[in-house]
Design a protein around this motif. Structure first.
Motif, PDB file in Angstrom:
ATOM      1  N   LYS A  35      33.141  18.067  97.032  1.00  0.00           N
ATOM      2  CA  LYS A  35      34.515  18.039  96.273  1.00  0.00           C
ATOM      3  C   LYS A  35      34.157  17.179  95.136  1.00  0.00           C
ATOM      4  O   LYS A  35      35.020  17.116  94.131  1.00  0.00           O
ATOM      5  CB  LYS A  35      35.612  17.272  97.070  1.00  0.00           C
ATOM      6  CG  LYS A  35      35.217  15.933  97.334  1.00  0.00           C
ATOM      7  CD  LYS A  35      36.369  15.374  98.231  1.00  0.00           C
ATOM      8  CE  LYS A  35      36.061  13.971  98.456  1.00  0.00           C
ATOM      9  NZ  LYS A  35      37.282  13.111  98.937  1.00  0.00           N
ATOM     10  N   GLU A  36      32.995  16.325  94.856  1.00  0.00           N
ATOM     11  CA  GLU A  36      32.720  15.582  93.762  1.00  0.00           C
ATOM     12  C   GLU A  36      31.675  16.333  92.695  1.00  0.00           C
ATOM     13  O   GLU A  36      31.450  15.908  91.697  1.00  0.00           O
ATOM     14  CB  GLU A  36      32.092  14.466  94.061  1.00  0.00           C
ATOM     15  CG  GLU A  36      32.759  13.573  95.304  1.00  0.00           C
ATOM     16  CD  GLU A  36      33.708  12.328  94.370  1.00  0.00           C
ATOM     17  OE1 GLU A  36      33.316  12.150  93.148  1.00  0.00           O
ATOM     18  OE2 GLU A  36      34.738  11.796  94.857  1.00  0.00           O
ATOM     19  N   LEU A  37      31.130  17.292  93.326  1.00  0.00           N
ATOM     20  CA  LEU A  37      30.024  17.966  92.475  1.00  0.00           C
ATOM     21  C   LEU A  37      30.279  18.451  91.253  1.00  0.00           C
ATOM     22  O   LEU A  37      29.558  18.314  90.335  1.00  0.00           O
ATOM     23  CB  LEU A  37      29.615  19.227  93.372  1.00  0.00           C
ATOM     24  CG  LEU A  37      28.144  19.620  93.241  1.00  0.00           C
ATOM     25  CD1 LEU A  37      27.306  18.468  93.182  1.00  0.00           C
ATOM     26  CD2 LEU A  37      27.779  20.703  94.107  1.00  0.00           C
ATOM     27  N   ALA A  38      31.551  18.975  90.754  1.00  0.00           N
ATOM     28  CA  ALA A  38      31.521  19.527  89.510  1.00  0.00           C
ATOM     29  C   ALA A  38      32.060  18.289  88.572  1.00  0.00           C
ATOM     30  O   ALA A  38      31.285  18.263  87.441  1.00  0.00           O
ATOM     31  CB  ALA A  38      32.997  20.235  89.670  1.00  0.00           C
ATOM     32  N   LYS A  39      32.601  17.184  89.126  1.00  0.00           N
ATOM     33  CA  LYS A  39      32.543  15.944  88.126  1.00  0.00           C
ATOM     34  C   LYS A  39      31.231  15.510  88.043  1.00  0.00           C
ATOM     35  O   LYS A  39      30.972  14.919  87.111  1.00  0.00           O
ATOM     36  CB  LYS A  39      33.671  14.945  88.692  1.00  0.00           C
ATOM     37  CG  LYS A  39      33.707  13.675  88.203  1.00  0.00           C
ATOM     38  CD  LYS A  39      34.824  12.872  88.631  1.00  0.00           C
ATOM     39  CE  LYS A  39      35.058  11.536  88.085  1.00  0.00           C
ATOM     40  NZ  LYS A  39      35.550  11.654  86.735  1.00  0.00           N
ATOM     41  N   THR A  40      30.426  15.055  89.014  1.00  0.00           N
ATOM     42  CA  THR A  40      29.103  14.807  88.832  1.00  0.00           C
ATOM     43  C   THR A  40      28.299  15.596  87.865  1.00  0.00           C
ATOM     44  O   THR A  40      27.565  14.923  87.055  1.00  0.00           O
ATOM     45  CB  THR A  40      28.502  14.499  90.382  1.00  0.00           C
ATOM     46  OG1 THR A  40      29.217  13.737  91.124  1.00  0.00           O
ATOM     47  CG2 THR A  40      27.138  14.061  90.149  1.00  0.00           C
TER      48      THR A  40
END
Length: 71
Positions: A35-40
């Motif tokens: 769930k954090e991968l795109a933002k990261t």
């Protein structure tokens, strides 16, 4: 973004990921949360385009995670 730049950013992402794995293993799992991968990835891309190196970027990302954890 063209394919060559995308490949460079992906390689940089992998370098940052490896550095986090080696130096900050407690944050490695958090780094790869789906769930954090795109933002990261967007953050890493911005650091890459800003001329940062993988070591400093890994530190910035870990500081970001520490800040989120501590509120």
């Amino acid at each position: 973004m063209n394919d060559k730049l995308t490949d460079l950013v992906i390689n940089f992402f992998n370098d940052v990921s490896y550095y986090i794995f080696e130096e900050y293993p407690e944050y490695y799992k958090h780094f790869h949360k789906e769930k954090e991968l795109a933002k990261t990835f967007d953050m890493i891309q911005n650091y890459y385009l800003g001329g940062n190196n993988a070591v400093d970027t890994a530190g910035y990302i870990v500081e970001y995670f520490k800040g989120r954890k501590n509120g």
